[in-house]
Design a protein around this motif. Structure first.
Motif, PDB file in Angstrom:
ATOM      1  N   VAL A 186       0.797  -1.226   0.000  1.00 29.01           N
ATOM      2  CA  VAL A 186       0.000   0.000   0.000  1.00 29.01           C
ATOM      3  C   VAL A 186       0.832   1.280   0.000  1.00 29.01           C
ATOM      4  O   VAL A 186       0.285   2.370   0.113  1.00 29.01           O
ATOM      5  CB  VAL A 186      -0.997   0.017   1.182  1.00 29.01           C
ATOM      6  CG1 VAL A 186      -1.987  -1.117   1.065  1.00 29.01           C
ATOM      7  CG2 VAL A 186      -0.259  -0.053   2.503  1.00 29.01           C
ATOM      8  N   ASP A 187       2.142   1.160  -0.127  1.00 24.66           N
ATOM      9  CA  ASP A 187       3.022   2.321  -0.210  1.00 24.66           C
ATOM     10  C   ASP A 187       3.621   2.371  -1.613  1.00 24.66           C
ATOM     11  O   ASP A 187       4.735   1.886  -1.838  1.00 24.66           O
ATOM     12  CB  ASP A 187       4.120   2.233   0.860  1.00 24.66           C
ATOM     13  CG  ASP A 187       3.548   2.256   2.259  1.00 24.66           C
ATOM     14  OD1 ASP A 187       2.737   3.151   2.548  1.00 24.66           O
ATOM     15  OD2 ASP A 187       3.887   1.364   3.061  1.00 24.66           O
ATOM     16  N   PRO A 188       2.889   2.961  -2.568  1.00 31.55           N
ATOM     17  CA  PRO A 188       3.329   2.929  -3.960  1.00 31.55           C
ATOM     18  C   PRO A 188       4.466   3.911  -4.233  1.00 31.55           C
ATOM     19  O   PRO A 188       4.703   4.845  -3.467  1.00 31.55           O
ATOM     20  CB  PRO A 188       2.077   3.340  -4.726  1.00 31.55           C
ATOM     21  CG  PRO A 188       1.347   4.227  -3.773  1.00 31.55           C
ATOM     22  CD  PRO A 188       1.626   3.666  -2.399  1.00 31.55           C
ATOM     23  N   ALA A 189       5.134   3.692  -5.338  1.00 30.77           N
ATOM     24  CA  ALA A 189       6.165   4.622  -5.788  1.00 30.77           C
ATOM     25  C   ALA A 189       5.488   5.793  -6.505  1.00 30.77           C
ATOM     26  O   ALA A 189       4.368   5.676  -7.005  1.00 30.77           O
ATOM     27  CB  ALA A 189       7.136   3.914  -6.728  1.00 30.77           C
TER      28      ALA A 189
ATOM     29  N   SER B 210      10.007   7.084  -8.788  1.00 29.87           N
ATOM     30  CA  SER B 210      11.049   7.387  -7.824  1.00 29.87           C
ATOM     31  C   SER B 210      10.375   7.860  -6.551  1.00 29.87           C
ATOM     32  O   SER B 210       9.384   8.582  -6.590  1.00 29.87           O
ATOM     33  CB  SER B 210      11.960   8.488  -8.365  1.00 29.87           C
ATOM     34  OG  SER B 210      12.942   8.834  -7.421  1.00 29.87           O
ATOM     35  N   GLY B 211      10.915   7.467  -5.424  1.00 25.96           N
ATOM     36  CA  GLY B 211      10.353   7.903  -4.154  1.00 25.96           C
ATOM     37  C   GLY B 211       9.075   7.162  -3.809  1.00 25.96           C
ATOM     38  O   GLY B 211       8.741   6.145  -4.418  1.00 25.96           O
ATOM     39  N   VAL B 212       8.355   7.696  -2.839  1.00 24.12           N
ATOM     40  CA  VAL B 212       7.147   7.048  -2.344  1.00 24.12           C
ATOM     41  C   VAL B 212       5.982   8.026  -2.416  1.00 24.12           C
ATOM     42  O   VAL B 212       6.120   9.184  -2.043  1.00 24.12           O
ATOM     43  CB  VAL B 212       7.336   6.578  -0.882  1.00 24.12           C
ATOM     44  CG1 VAL B 212       6.082   5.903  -0.353  1.00 24.12           C
ATOM     45  CG2 VAL B 212       8.519   5.630  -0.779  1.00 24.12           C
ATOM     46  N   ALA B 213       4.848   7.536  -2.891  1.00 22.31           N
ATOM     47  CA  ALA B 213       3.606   8.318  -2.883  1.00 22.31           C
ATOM     48  C   ALA B 213       2.859   7.994  -1.597  1.00 22.31           C
ATOM     49  O   ALA B 213       3.218   7.072  -0.864  1.00 22.31           O
ATOM     50  CB  ALA B 213       2.770   7.964  -4.113  1.00 22.31           C
ATOM     51  N   SER B 214       1.808   8.716  -1.339  1.00 22.99           N
ATOM     52  CA  SER B 214       1.089   8.531  -0.078  1.00 22.99           C
ATOM     53  C   SER B 214       0.100   7.370  -0.151  1.00 22.99           C
ATOM     54  O   SER B 214      -0.398   7.016  -1.210  1.00 22.99           O
ATOM     55  CB  SER B 214       0.346   9.812   0.301  1.00 22.99           C
ATOM     56  OG  SER B 214      -0.771   9.990  -0.532  1.00 22.99           O
ATOM     57  N   ARG B 215      -0.185   6.817   1.009  1.00 27.07           N
ATOM     58  CA  ARG B 215      -1.199   5.774   1.099  1.00 27.07           C
ATOM     59  C   ARG B 215      -2.572   6.319   0.728  1.00 27.07           C
ATOM     60  O   ARG B 215      -3.391   5.603   0.164  1.00 27.07           O
ATOM     61  CB  ARG B 215      -1.245   5.186   2.508  1.00 27.07           C
ATOM     62  CG  ARG B 215      -0.130   4.244   2.803  1.00 27.07           C
ATOM     63  CD  ARG B 215      -0.309   3.573   4.128  1.00 27.07           C
ATOM     64  NE  ARG B 215       0.752   2.595   4.312  1.00 27.07           N
ATOM     65  CZ  ARG B 215       0.836   1.793   5.338  1.00 27.07           C
ATOM     66  NH1 ARG B 215      -0.078   1.841   6.304  1.00 27.07           N
ATOM     67  NH2 ARG B 215       1.821   0.931   5.440  1.00 27.07           N
ATOM     68  N   THR B 216      -2.811   7.562   1.049  1.00 26.93           N
ATOM     69  CA  THR B 216      -4.096   8.178   0.702  1.00 26.93           C
ATOM     70  C   THR B 216      -4.323   8.103  -0.798  1.00 26.93           C
ATOM     71  O   THR B 216      -5.424   7.778  -1.254  1.00 26.93           O
ATOM     72  CB  THR B 216      -4.133   9.644   1.189  1.00 26.93           C
ATOM     73  OG1 THR B 216      -3.896   9.667   2.590  1.00 26.93           O
ATOM     74  CG2 THR B 216      -5.461  10.289   0.874  1.00 26.93           C
ATOM     75  N   GLU B 217      -3.287   8.389  -1.580  1.00 26.70           N
ATOM     76  CA  GLU B 217      -3.402   8.302  -3.037  1.00 26.70           C
ATOM     77  C   GLU B 217      -3.670   6.866  -3.475  1.00 26.70           C
ATOM     78  O   GLU B 217      -4.428   6.626  -4.413  1.00 26.70           O
ATOM     79  CB  GLU B 217      -2.134   8.817  -3.700  1.00 26.70           C
ATOM     80  CG  GLU B 217      -1.931  10.309  -3.553  1.00 26.70           C
ATOM     81  CD  GLU B 217      -0.626  10.743  -4.162  1.00 26.70           C
ATOM     82  OE1 GLU B 217      -0.533  10.770  -5.414  1.00 26.70           O
ATOM     83  OE2 GLU B 217       0.314  11.033  -3.401  1.00 26.70           O
ATOM     84  N   PHE B 218      -3.018   5.912  -2.802  1.00 19.50           N
ATOM     85  CA  PHE B 218      -3.266   4.502  -3.107  1.00 19.50           C
ATOM     86  C   PHE B 218      -4.745   4.181  -2.888  1.00 19.50           C
ATOM     87  O   PHE B 218      -5.391   3.590  -3.748  1.00 19.50           O
ATOM     88  CB  PHE B 218      -2.389   3.603  -2.237  1.00 19.50           C
ATOM     89  CG  PHE B 218      -2.703   2.141  -2.371  1.00 19.50           C
ATOM     90  CD1 PHE B 218      -2.146   1.387  -3.388  1.00 19.50           C
ATOM     91  CD2 PHE B 218      -3.579   1.509  -1.486  1.00 19.50           C
ATOM     92  CE1 PHE B 218      -2.440   0.033  -3.526  1.00 19.50           C
ATOM     93  CE2 PHE B 218      -3.871   0.161  -1.608  1.00 19.50           C
ATOM     94  CZ  PHE B 218      -3.307  -0.576  -2.626  1.00 19.50           C
ATOM     95  N   PHE B 219      -5.284   4.585  -1.737  1.00 24.55           N
ATOM     96  CA  PHE B 219      -6.682   4.286  -1.432  1.00 24.55           C
ATOM     97  C   PHE B 219      -7.627   4.963  -2.423  1.00 24.55           C
ATOM     98  O   PHE B 219      -8.634   4.375  -2.814  1.00 24.55           O
ATOM     99  CB  PHE B 219      -7.018   4.699   0.008  1.00 24.55           C
ATOM    100  CG  PHE B 219      -6.233   3.950   1.050  1.00 24.55           C
ATOM    101  CD1 PHE B 219      -6.041   2.576   0.959  1.00 24.55           C
ATOM    102  CD2 PHE B 219      -5.670   4.612   2.121  1.00 24.55           C
ATOM    103  CE1 PHE B 219      -5.306   1.882   1.918  1.00 24.55           C
ATOM    104  CE2 PHE B 219      -4.938   3.928   3.090  1.00 24.55           C
ATOM    105  CZ  PHE B 219      -4.758   2.567   2.984  1.00 24.55           C
TER     106      PHE B 219
END
Length: 174
Positions: A68-71, A84-93
């Motif tokens: 649940v921690d996407p790039a 590159s890096g990590v996007a937010s879990r909120t964006e994943f949801f």
């Protein structure tokens, strides 16, 4: 009421394309085919690079393992997307709340399972849509006490070895 809805629709339609998310969804390979999915969820080609993994811990079954921690996806609407890096879990949801994203995830994960465990039965599990639904994966073999000693203990052993090499026993005898 109708006039307000029409005005809102016109305002949304007047937003330039580079300021809207295209919601393009396509496979974006990490290491092997079907192990990544690009979701352009923000303007200017930004979005998520979802890393896809399988779970074969249950005998004869292959199912999704949700990370649940996407790039962070860059250049998602361009010819050379990368992450590159990590996007937010909120964006994943937010992304997995969309039916089109879940359909693409299901298709790619089923293909990944067929490639990794062709004899196993495919079982679809819905992705978590809230933080409360996220399961923390435990990997018991990696938690065994004999695999890794505590760092302080290793440091003490190293220092004892170094002291022993510099002590009187290591000096040449006349």
């Amino acid at each position: 009421m109708l006039l307000v809805a029409l005005a809102g629709l016109l305002l949304v339609g007047c937003v330039p394309a580079h300021r809207r998310a295209s919601w393009a969804i396509y496979p974006l390979q990490r290491v092997q085919p079907h192990d990544g999915l690009a979701v352009v969820s923000q303007p200017d080609g930004y979005g998520l690079h979802l890393w896809l993994e399988t779970d074969t811990s249950q005998r004869d079954t292959c199912r999704p393992r949700w990370l649940v921690d996407p790039a962070r996806l860059f250049n998602g609407n361009g010819t050379a997307p990368f992450s590159s890096g990590v996007a937010s879990r909120t964006e994943f949801f937010e992304a997995v709340a969309r039916a089109d994203v879940r359909r693409a995830l299901r298709r790619e994960l089923e293909a990944l399972c067929r490639a990794r465990a062709p004899r196993n039965r495919w079982q679809w599990l819905e992705p978590p849509r809230r933080a409360a639904e996220v399961r923390v994966e435990r990997f018991p073999l990696l938690e065994e006490p004999d695999l890794l000693a505590p760092a302080a203990e290793v440091r003490e052993q190293e220092e004892a070895l170094l002291r022993g090499a510099d002590g009187p026993a290591s000096q040449p005898q006349p």
